[in-house]
Scaffold this active site. Structure first.
Site, mmCIF file in Angstrom:
data_model
loop_
_atom_site.group_PDB
_atom_site.id
_atom_site.type_symbol
_atom_site.label_atom_id
_atom_site.label_comp_id
_atom_site.label_asym_id
_atom_site.label_seq_id
_atom_site.Cartn_x
_atom_site.Cartn_y
_atom_site.Cartn_z
ATOM 1 N N GLU A 89 -2.664 -10.518 13.939
ATOM 2 C CA GLU A 89 -3.240 -9.453 12.863
ATOM 3 C C GLU A 89 -4.532 -10.123 12.273
ATOM 4 O O GLU A 89 -4.400 -11.279 12.028
ATOM 5 C CB GLU A 89 -2.380 -8.838 12.067
ATOM 6 C CG GLU A 89 -2.872 -7.966 11.029
ATOM 7 C CD GLU A 89 -1.681 -7.323 10.041
ATOM 8 O OE1 GLU A 89 -2.129 -7.420 8.673
ATOM 9 O OE2 GLU A 89 -0.586 -7.417 10.452
ATOM 10 N N GLU B 204 -8.543 -4.975 2.583
ATOM 11 C CA GLU B 204 -7.005 -4.524 2.424
ATOM 12 C C GLU B 204 -7.124 -4.624 0.686
ATOM 13 O O GLU B 204 -7.158 -5.799 0.213
ATOM 14 C CB GLU B 204 -6.158 -5.312 2.960
ATOM 15 C CG GLU B 204 -4.613 -4.945 2.734
ATOM 16 C CD GLU B 204 -3.709 -5.640 3.191
ATOM 17 O OE1 GLU B 204 -2.431 -5.121 3.230
ATOM 18 O OE2 GLU B 204 -3.749 -6.798 3.709
#
Length: 379
Positions: A263, A268
């Protein structure tokens, strides 16, 4: 007695006049020594020492006319026979009175350049050498999979994107994804809205199995990302306006299409104005290693650009360069060669962003100018 003095004075005047000049009447005369003609400067071209996309280095030697040179270098242009009225670069180093090197920068990629050495004497006289040519390297052209037009209307959206996460509607927060929470504004902007619900909808089907309190949205690109020998260099970027209140969890990220990890989180936010850029490696979800870079983004609710450049560095590993508004924030590494990724945009809620069972009534994130491209070679 007076007659003798007059004759003597007259004689002296005639002698003086004859001794001063013998030039004919009306002609100028001078005592200056004529200046010898300046020795011409001649050159040899020694080497094209380097050439890149936007720069080059060349080496020349002065073989004659060394005396009284006050400057030397080259003139250059994309047109033939350049002079000092075109671009000019002075020597960056010289060896004695002969060889010298020049460096050219800010060139255009894939162009033919014409270069002539020059030397200027202390008198101001300029001598040029023979013209040489070279061509800058052509910058590789990318294969573009996503651009700003993919959010222009519903038809283009459906061509390049799918609704929800690649695995379904739930993930690691308290939001469940619905199609009607995702909309296009008709001008290239995607909107994802999260709305709180008190209706019982059970629990998320993903760890940590939180109760569903929100309807929200997620999308993923149909095109997967795969770093390998055929496509060793990828660029992923996008512009985002995001909420930063407690309970909001917007993200722009890539996740392993076969397994998790790998990932990489490009953007974010977890309930405040700190952006998390994470790279997760490991053999399985129970054994992971995280590389995390945190950056405070002032006014994250305005447009900011978030970018990932990922490229092959060995038979197994990549470098992941992470940017915010064009400034590199980190370079992470991962054993991601040959491992496909999904590209995901979503608005998750609560979970890691706090506000469990008490997040905002509603919030919204916006995205535009999503760009996904790959290169056949590393630029």
């Amino acid at each position: 007695m007076h007659m003798k003095i007059y004759i003597l004075l007259l004689t002296c005047m005639v002698v003086y006049a004859c001794g001063k000049s013998s030039a004919p009447m009306g002609e100028d005369s001078t005592d200056e020594v004529p200046t010898p003609e300046e020795e011409a400067v001649t050159f040899t071209f020694d080497a094209l020492e380097r050439v890149g996309y936007f720069d080059a280095g060349l080496k020349f030697t002065v073989v004659a006319g060394h005396k009284n040179i006050r400057s030397r270098g080259v003139v250059y242009s994309t047109k033939e026979n350049p002079t000092k009225s075109d671009e000019m670069s002075l020597a960056v180093s010289t060896t004695g009175s002969g060889s010298f090197e020049v460096g050219l920068d800010k060139l255009l990629e894939g162009k033919t350049y014409y270069v002539r050495p020059f030397a200027e004497k202390t008198s101001g006289t300029i001598f040029y050498g023979d013209q040489v040519t070279f061509e800058t390297v052509s910058y590789p052209k990318p294969t573009v999979y996503l651009d700003s037009l993919t959010f222009l209307n519903q038809q283009t959206f459906e061509t390049y994107w799918k609704m929800f996460y690649p695995w379904g509607t739930d993930h690691n927060g308290s939001a469940r994804m619905y199609e009607d929470q995702v909309s296009l504004d008709g001008a290239g902007v995607l909107k994802i809205r999260a709305d709180r619900t008190e209706v019982w909808e059970g629990y998320s089907t993903a760890d940590p199995w939180l109760r569903i309190f929100y309807h929200s949205g997620a999308i993923h690109a149909k095109q997967q990302i795969l770093v390998n020998d055929e496509k060793p260099y990828w660029v992923v970027s996008g512009d985002f306006q995001v909420p930063t209140m407690v309970g909001s969890w917007p993200a722009f990220w890539i996740s392993g299409a076969w397994t998790w990890p790998p990932e990489i989180d490009i953007m974010e936010f977890k309930g405040n104005n700190t952006n998390w850029q994470n790279t997760v490696t490991g053999p399985n979800w129970q054994n992971t290693s995280w590389q995390t870079t945190k950056t405070v983004v002032e006014n994250a609710g305005s447009w900011h650009n978030y970018k990932l450049i990922m490229y092959k560095t060995s038979a197994t590993h990549v470098a992941a360069e992470l940017y915010i508004d064009g400034q590199k924030k980190a370079t992470h590494t991962g054993d991601f060669i040959g491992k496909p990724f999904w590209l995901i945009i979503n608005m998750q809620m609560e979970g890691a962003s706090g506000g469990h069972a008490s997040g905002p009534q509603s919030t919204e994130m916006q995205a535009r100018n999503i760009y996904l491209a790959a290169y056949d070679v590393i630029p």
